[in-house]
Design a protein around this motif. Sequence first.
Motif, PDB file in Angstrom:
ATOM      1  N   GLU A  38       0.966  -1.274   0.082  1.00 36.00           N
ATOM      2  CA  GLU A  38      -0.075   0.036   0.158  1.00 36.00           C
ATOM      3  C   GLU A  38       0.877   1.433   0.192  1.00 36.00           C
ATOM      4  OE1 GLU A  38      -3.279  -0.031  -0.215  1.00 36.00           O
ATOM      5  OE2 GLU A  38      -3.540  -1.487   0.272  1.00 36.00           O
ATOM      6  N   TYR A  39       1.572   1.228   0.995  1.00 31.53           N
ATOM      7  CA  TYR A  39       2.966   2.924   0.772  1.00 31.53           C
ATOM      8  C   TYR A  39       3.333   2.721  -0.231  1.00 31.53           C
ATOM      9  CZ  TYR A  39       2.273   1.953   5.668  1.00 31.53           C
ATOM     10  OH  TYR A  39       2.331   1.355   7.204  1.00 31.53           O
ATOM     11  N   VAL A  40       3.969   1.537  -1.224  1.00 33.25           N
ATOM     12  CA  VAL A  40       4.267   2.200  -2.485  1.00 33.25           C
ATOM     13  C   VAL A  40       3.434   2.326  -3.703  1.00 33.25           C
ATOM     14  CG1 VAL A  40       5.434  -0.086  -4.663  1.00 33.25           C
ATOM     15  CG2 VAL A  40       6.056  -0.463  -2.618  1.00 33.25           C
ATOM     16  N   ALA A  41       2.293   2.263  -3.246  1.00 32.14           N
ATOM     17  CA  ALA A  41       1.068   2.754  -4.616  1.00 32.14           C
ATOM     18  C   ALA A  41       1.216   4.187  -3.826  1.00 32.14           C
ATOM     19  CB  ALA A  41      -0.023   1.867  -3.558  1.00 32.14           C
ATOM     20  N   GLN A  42       0.983   4.532  -2.791  1.00 36.65           N
ATOM     21  CA  GLN A  42       0.967   5.935  -2.509  1.00 36.65           C
ATOM     22  C   GLN A  42       2.296   6.780  -2.838  1.00 36.65           C
ATOM     23  OE1 GLN A  42      -1.498   7.436  -1.576  1.00 36.65           O
ATOM     24  NE2 GLN A  42      -2.171   5.452  -2.197  1.00 36.65           N
ATOM     25  N   ALA A  43       3.295   6.015  -3.043  1.00 41.21           N
ATOM     26  CA  ALA A  43       4.703   6.912  -3.933  1.00 41.21           C
ATOM     27  C   ALA A  43       4.638   7.558  -4.669  1.00 41.21           C
ATOM     28  CB  ALA A  43       6.158   5.641  -3.829  1.00 41.21           C
ATOM     29  N   PHE A  44       3.612   6.967  -5.874  1.00 46.46           N
ATOM     30  CA  PHE A  44       2.964   7.333  -7.072  1.00 46.46           C
ATOM     31  C   PHE A  44       3.194   8.803  -7.089  1.00 46.46           C
ATOM     32  CE2 PHE A  44       4.309   2.716  -7.529  1.00 46.46           C
ATOM     33  CZ  PHE A  44       4.991   2.826  -8.884  1.00 46.46           C
ATOM     34  N   THR A  45       3.589   9.700  -8.003  1.00 46.62           N
ATOM     35  CA  THR A  45       2.930  11.473  -8.193  1.00 46.62           C
ATOM     36  C   THR A  45       2.189  10.969  -9.557  1.00 46.62           C
ATOM     37  OG1 THR A  45       5.469  12.114  -9.181  1.00 46.62           O
ATOM     38  CG2 THR A  45       4.535  12.510  -6.414  1.00 46.62           C
ATOM     39  N   ARG A  46       2.646  10.033 -10.763  1.00 43.20           N
ATOM     40  CA  ARG A  46       2.088   9.930 -11.778  1.00 43.20           C
ATOM     41  C   ARG A  46       1.618   8.753 -12.074  1.00 43.20           C
ATOM     42  NH1 ARG A  46       7.498  10.571 -12.935  1.00 43.20           N
ATOM     43  NH2 ARG A  46       8.062   9.965 -14.641  1.00 43.20           N
ATOM     44  N   LYS A  47       0.653   8.246 -12.671  1.00 42.61           N
ATOM     45  CA  LYS A  47       0.559   7.560 -13.803  1.00 42.61           C
ATOM     46  C   LYS A  47       1.124   6.947 -14.183  1.00 42.61           C
ATOM     47  CE  LYS A  47      -3.376   5.218 -15.011  1.00 42.61           C
ATOM     48  NZ  LYS A  47      -5.003   4.957 -16.300  1.00 42.61           N
ATOM     49  N   PRO A  48       1.753   5.570 -14.121  1.00 45.00           N
ATOM     50  CA  PRO A  48       2.716   5.098 -15.097  1.00 45.00           C
ATOM     51  C   PRO A  48       1.923   4.422 -16.135  1.00 45.00           C
ATOM     52  CG  PRO A  48       2.757   3.669 -12.701  1.00 45.00           C
ATOM     53  CD  PRO A  48       1.041   4.388 -12.616  1.00 45.00           C
ATOM     54  N   ASP A  49       2.960   4.078 -16.984  1.00 46.86           N
ATOM     55  CA  ASP A  49       2.187   3.889 -18.409  1.00 46.86           C
ATOM     56  C   ASP A  49       1.432   2.609 -18.817  1.00 46.86           C
ATOM     57  OD1 ASP A  49       2.600   6.422 -19.740  1.00 46.86           O
ATOM     58  OD2 ASP A  49       4.436   6.407 -19.777  1.00 46.86           O
ATOM     59  N   LEU A  50       2.611   1.946 -17.831  1.00 46.37           N
ATOM     60  CA  LEU A  50       2.319   0.190 -18.104  1.00 46.37           C
ATOM     61  C   LEU A  50       2.900  -0.115 -16.639  1.00 46.37           C
ATOM     62  CD1 LEU A  50       2.512  -2.587 -19.695  1.00 46.37           C
ATOM     63  CD2 LEU A  50       5.174  -2.320 -20.086  1.00 46.37           C
ATOM     64  N   ILE A  51       2.357  -1.681 -15.508  1.00 45.13           N
ATOM     65  CA  ILE A  51       2.728  -1.757 -14.774  1.00 45.13           C
ATOM     66  C   ILE A  51       3.189  -3.311 -14.835  1.00 45.13           C
ATOM     67  CG2 ILE A  51       1.344  -3.421 -13.112  1.00 45.13           C
ATOM     68  CD1 ILE A  51       0.745  -0.404 -12.083  1.00 45.13           C
ATOM     69  N   VAL A  52       4.481  -3.443 -14.960  1.00 45.87           N
ATOM     70  CA  VAL A  52       4.911  -5.184 -15.215  1.00 45.87           C
ATOM     71  C   VAL A  52       5.527  -5.928 -13.725  1.00 45.87           C
ATOM     72  CG1 VAL A  52       6.806  -6.204 -16.068  1.00 45.87           C
ATOM     73  CG2 VAL A  52       6.435  -4.435 -17.287  1.00 45.87           C
ATOM     74  N   VAL A  53       4.681  -7.183 -14.032  1.00 48.83           N
ATOM     75  CA  VAL A  53       4.638  -8.360 -12.734  1.00 48.83           C
ATOM     76  C   VAL A  53       5.301  -8.782 -13.463  1.00 48.83           C
ATOM     77  CG1 VAL A  53       2.532  -7.266 -12.217  1.00 48.83           C
ATOM     78  CG2 VAL A  53       2.918  -9.119 -13.630  1.00 48.83           C
ATOM     79  N   SER A  54       5.817  -9.061 -12.061  1.00 48.48           N
ATOM     80  CA  SER A  54       6.617 -10.900 -12.063  1.00 48.48           C
ATOM     81  C   SER A  54       5.654 -12.079 -11.895  1.00 48.48           C
ATOM     82  CB  SER A  54       8.151 -10.753 -10.678  1.00 48.48           C
ATOM     83  OG  SER A  54       7.122 -12.657 -10.649  1.00 48.48           O
ATOM     84  N   PRO A  55       5.949 -13.169 -12.680  1.00 48.61           N
ATOM     85  CA  PRO A  55       4.835 -14.415 -12.794  1.00 48.61           C
ATOM     86  C   PRO A  55       4.529 -14.973 -11.179  1.00 48.61           C
ATOM     87  CG  PRO A  55       7.086 -15.263 -13.572  1.00 48.61           C
ATOM     88  CD  PRO A  55       6.847 -13.739 -13.227  1.00 48.61           C
ATOM     89  N   TYR A  56       5.582 -14.794  -9.933  1.00 51.19           N
ATOM     90  CA  TYR A  56       5.497 -15.129  -8.583  1.00 51.19           C
ATOM     91  C   TYR A  56       4.465 -14.055  -7.471  1.00 51.19           C
ATOM     92  CZ  TYR A  56       9.818 -18.178  -9.146  1.00 51.19           C
ATOM     93  OH  TYR A  56      10.935 -19.330  -9.359  1.00 51.19           O
ATOM     94  N   ILE A  57       3.856 -14.915  -6.831  1.00 52.69           N
ATOM     95  CA  ILE A  57       2.536 -14.156  -6.406  1.00 52.69           C
ATOM     96  C   ILE A  57       3.214 -12.867  -5.490  1.00 52.69           C
ATOM     97  CG2 ILE A  57       2.827 -16.068  -4.363  1.00 52.69           C
ATOM     98  CD1 ILE A  57      -0.597 -15.829  -4.099  1.00 52.69           C
ATOM     99  N   ARG A  58       4.188 -13.355  -4.734  1.00 55.39           N
ATOM    100  CA  ARG A  58       4.273 -12.014  -3.321  1.00 55.39           C
ATOM    101  C   ARG A  58       4.614 -10.940  -4.686  1.00 55.39           C
ATOM    102  NH1 ARG A  58       8.460 -15.775  -3.536  1.00 55.39           N
ATOM    103  NH2 ARG A  58      10.582 -15.748  -4.503  1.00 55.39           N
ATOM    104  N   ALA A  59       5.623 -10.680  -5.622  1.00 49.82           N
ATOM    105  CA  ALA A  59       5.101  -9.242  -6.646  1.00 49.82           C
ATOM    106  C   ALA A  59       4.251  -8.685  -7.058  1.00 49.82           C
ATOM    107  CB  ALA A  59       6.686  -9.620  -7.819  1.00 49.82           C
ATOM    108  N   ARG A  60       3.205 -10.133  -7.687  1.00 52.05           N
ATOM    109  CA  ARG A  60       1.818  -9.809  -7.885  1.00 52.05           C
ATOM    110  C   ARG A  60       1.152  -9.102  -7.086  1.00 52.05           C
ATOM    111  NH1 ARG A  60       0.786 -12.079 -12.535  1.00 52.05           N
ATOM    112  NH2 ARG A  60      -1.306 -12.090 -12.718  1.00 52.05           N
ATOM    113  N   GLN A  61       0.792  -9.629  -5.477  1.00 52.04           N
ATOM    114  CA  GLN A  61       0.416  -8.937  -4.665  1.00 52.04           C
ATOM    115  C   GLN A  61       0.528  -7.426  -4.605  1.00 52.04           C
ATOM    116  OE1 GLN A  61       1.590 -11.792  -1.544  1.00 52.04           O
ATOM    117  NE2 GLN A  61      -1.006 -12.486  -2.193  1.00 52.04           N
TER     118      GLN A  61
END
Length: 220
Positions: A38-61
């Motif tokens: 949740e803290y990571v989400a609030q660190a963004f001051t603008r919207k990314p153009d793309l989010i890339v995730v690992s297939p491992y669940i901890r990164a996806r969560q």
Amino acid sequence: MSKEVWFIRHGESVSNANLPTTHPAASELTAKGHREAEYVAQAFTRKPDLIVVSPYIRARQTAVPTINRFNPIPVAEWPIHEFSYLHPDRYDGTTGEQRWPAARDYWHRMDPLEKEDGEGESFIEMMTRVREMDEQISNASESFIAMFSHGLFLRAYLWMHLSGFREANSHTMERYLNFSRGLAMPNASILKTRFEADGRILLSPFDTNHIPEKLGLVDE
């Protein structure tokens, strides 16, 4: 065109907390890890153009709160998962402390071709994924990308760029190990990186200023 990429390590997982796991891909976030996401989400001051995730669940969560904050937003899965060099069965019901002797023996052998017991990932395979990610970033049309990945994998990417080594052999494997052990990368930290049009790469320190718990502003 310059490009900005935020490389984000996942929040605290059950494996990070030295709790029993079932599989290297299935180590979920702890309650603390979900707060860090949740803290990571609030660190963004603008919207990314793309989010890339690992297939491992901890990164996806870890990516979920950011995806929810900016929904709708493009999300892609790239093979940027953790370097899982031990046989997956070693994770079934074991803690990191219990796996340490096998991990220590693996690094003592320093064999870049080794797939432990035929199922672990070799160092050569991991470095191939690192180079492929580098190419995918170069070819991406988006100017601001947020990537949710893992400690050993992201250290390998950073090491490759800082050292100039791109080939995987016993010599570079040892160099990578020493680099990795000397570089702290806290859970949910952000490496803010700018790729300039002239080929320069500008790196920030690993940022944890968005995480009150790491600043001692809230109780653990």
